[in-house]
Design a protein around this motif. Sequence first.
Motif, PDB file in Angstrom:
ATOM      1  N   MET A   1     -23.842  20.885   0.141  1.00  0.00           N
ATOM      2  CA  MET A   1     -23.653  19.437   0.115  1.00  0.00           C
ATOM      3  C   MET A   1     -22.160  19.103   0.026  1.00  0.00           C
ATOM      4  O   MET A   1     -21.383  19.827  -0.577  1.00  0.00           O
ATOM      5  N   THR A   2     -21.819  17.964   0.602  1.00  0.00           N
ATOM      6  CA  THR A   2     -20.424  17.525   0.570  1.00  0.00           C
ATOM      7  C   THR A   2     -20.324  16.185  -0.156  1.00  0.00           C
ATOM      8  O   THR A   2     -21.062  15.249   0.152  1.00  0.00           O
ATOM      9  N   TYR A   3     -19.419  16.144  -1.097  1.00  0.00           N
ATOM     10  CA  TYR A   3     -19.259  14.971  -1.960  1.00  0.00           C
ATOM     11  C   TYR A   3     -17.881  14.360  -1.733  1.00  0.00           C
ATOM     12  O   TYR A   3     -16.902  15.080  -1.506  1.00  0.00           O
ATOM     13  N   LEU A   4     -17.835  13.026  -1.836  1.00  0.00           N
ATOM     14  CA  LEU A   4     -16.560  12.314  -1.712  1.00  0.00           C
ATOM     15  C   LEU A   4     -16.469  11.300  -2.854  1.00  0.00           C
ATOM     16  O   LEU A   4     -17.374  10.491  -3.050  1.00  0.00           O
ATOM     17  N   VAL A   5     -15.368  11.373  -3.587  1.00  0.00           N
ATOM     18  CA  VAL A   5     -15.123  10.429  -4.682  1.00  0.00           C
ATOM     19  C   VAL A   5     -14.028   9.481  -4.211  1.00  0.00           C
ATOM     20  O   VAL A   5     -12.902   9.910  -3.960  1.00  0.00           O
ATOM     21  N   GLN A  26     -18.181  24.387  -8.900  1.00  0.00           N
ATOM     22  CA  GLN A  26     -18.598  25.705  -9.413  1.00  0.00           C
ATOM     23  C   GLN A  26     -19.875  26.184  -8.722  1.00  0.00           C
ATOM     24  O   GLN A  26     -20.088  27.377  -8.562  1.00  0.00           O
ATOM     25  N   LYS A  27     -20.726  25.228  -8.357  1.00  0.00           N
ATOM     26  CA  LYS A  27     -21.982  25.589  -7.696  1.00  0.00           C
ATOM     27  C   LYS A  27     -21.803  25.821  -6.193  1.00  0.00           C
ATOM     28  O   LYS A  27     -22.770  26.093  -5.493  1.00  0.00           O
ATOM     29  N   GLY A  28     -20.568  25.683  -5.702  1.00  0.00           N
ATOM     30  CA  GLY A  28     -20.282  25.981  -4.304  1.00  0.00           C
ATOM     31  C   GLY A  28     -20.325  24.784  -3.370  1.00  0.00           C
ATOM     32  O   GLY A  28     -20.225  24.938  -2.158  1.00  0.00           O
ATOM     33  N   HIS A  29     -20.492  23.595  -3.915  1.00  0.00           N
ATOM     34  CA  HIS A  29     -20.469  22.397  -3.062  1.00  0.00           C
ATOM     35  C   HIS A  29     -19.024  22.033  -2.719  1.00  0.00           C
ATOM     36  O   HIS A  29     -18.097  22.404  -3.428  1.00  0.00           O
ATOM     37  N   SER A  30     -18.891  21.266  -1.656  1.00  0.00           N
ATOM     38  CA  SER A  30     -17.565  20.787  -1.275  1.00  0.00           C
ATOM     39  C   SER A  30     -17.321  19.432  -1.942  1.00  0.00           C
ATOM     40  O   SER A  30     -18.098  18.494  -1.766  1.00  0.00           O
ATOM     41  N   VAL A  31     -16.240  19.357  -2.720  1.00  0.00           N
ATOM     42  CA  VAL A  31     -15.905  18.120  -3.431  1.00  0.00           C
ATOM     43  C   VAL A  31     -14.554  17.616  -2.924  1.00  0.00           C
ATOM     44  O   VAL A  31     -13.575  18.366  -2.912  1.00  0.00           O
ATOM     45  N   ASN A  32     -14.537  16.372  -2.480  1.00  0.00           N
ATOM     46  CA  ASN A  32     -13.324  15.786  -1.912  1.00  0.00           C
ATOM     47  C   ASN A  32     -13.009  14.462  -2.592  1.00  0.00           C
ATOM     48  O   ASN A  32     -13.904  13.809  -3.127  1.00  0.00           O
ATOM     49  N   VAL A  33     -11.732  14.092  -2.530  1.00  0.00           N
ATOM     50  CA  VAL A  33     -11.304  12.882  -3.224  1.00  0.00           C
ATOM     51  C   VAL A  33     -10.491  12.015  -2.273  1.00  0.00           C
ATOM     52  O   VAL A  33      -9.659  12.531  -1.518  1.00  0.00           O
ATOM     53  N   CYS A  34     -10.761  10.709  -2.306  1.00  0.00           N
ATOM     54  CA  CYS A  34      -9.976   9.738  -1.536  1.00  0.00           C
ATOM     55  C   CYS A  34      -9.349   8.756  -2.522  1.00  0.00           C
ATOM     56  O   CYS A  34     -10.070   8.008  -3.193  1.00  0.00           O
ATOM     57  N   ILE A  35      -8.012   8.796  -2.620  1.00  0.00           N
ATOM     58  CA  ILE A  35      -7.290   7.931  -3.566  1.00  0.00           C
ATOM     59  C   ILE A  35      -6.540   6.881  -2.752  1.00  0.00           C
ATOM     60  O   ILE A  35      -5.618   7.210  -1.996  1.00  0.00           O
ATOM     61  N   LEU A  36      -6.952   5.623  -2.875  1.00  0.00           N
ATOM     62  CA  LEU A  36      -6.402   4.585  -1.991  1.00  0.00           C
ATOM     63  C   LEU A  36      -4.943   4.239  -2.313  1.00  0.00           C
ATOM     64  O   LEU A  36      -4.162   3.940  -1.431  1.00  0.00           O
TER      65      LEU A  36
END
Length: 226
Positions: A1-5, A26-36
């Motif tokens: 799964m891919t996550y975007l904050v 840690q569980k191997g998911h892709s975590v991404n961040v968008c800072i405006l």
Amino acid sequence: MTYLVVVAHPDDEVLGAGATMYKLAQKGHSVNVCILSGEVNARNHRPSTDELHEDVNSSMNILGVDKIIKGDFPNIEFNTVPHLKLVQFIEKAIIDTESDVVFTHHPADLNNDHLHTSLACQAAVRLFQRRPDVKPLRELLFMEVPSATEWALNKAENQFSPNTFVEVGEKSVDKKIEALAQYRGVMRDYPHPRSHEALKGLAAYRGGQAGMVYAEAFESVFRRGL
Ligand SMILES: [Zn+2]
């Protein structure tokens, strides 16, 4: 799964979802961040822009974030930016990361940039219904950002009302606090909400609401699938 904050300011992502981000990575998911608002400008307690970029990078390293997407929208002046510009920037971040799940601000937050981020994000996540080539979104969740969400005063807005709890455990909360401490000038002494004691206490309280050992709370506002 891919996550975007998707957040307005550097540090909001850690305050709102830092322990969950750490756990997902840690569980191997892709975590991404968008800072405006990826630049310093209006924040007087902030370091230089170079130092802020360093802070963001070391904070996101601790949490295991893949991609950091930064905008240069003016801090505490999102109300002067055309709504469409914010929407398009977030849409591009969703496309570039191929996100399944998006986290963003609650629209009732005291901080006005958080409201505009939330409104733009709500529009942006509908992109897949306008563009068949865009991967369908699974879920949109609002976060609680200590010192913005619980400081809300506007009674015309529905307040943050969590219905989704993520058990993170003590280690993830400690990682969240360690990641937040990478941002110079953000942590404060108790009883400020951005203190070690208040952050850990909030995680303990949210865990207690759902029978979990430390949790972060979210409000799921849109969900597709099972
Ligand atoms: Zn903020």
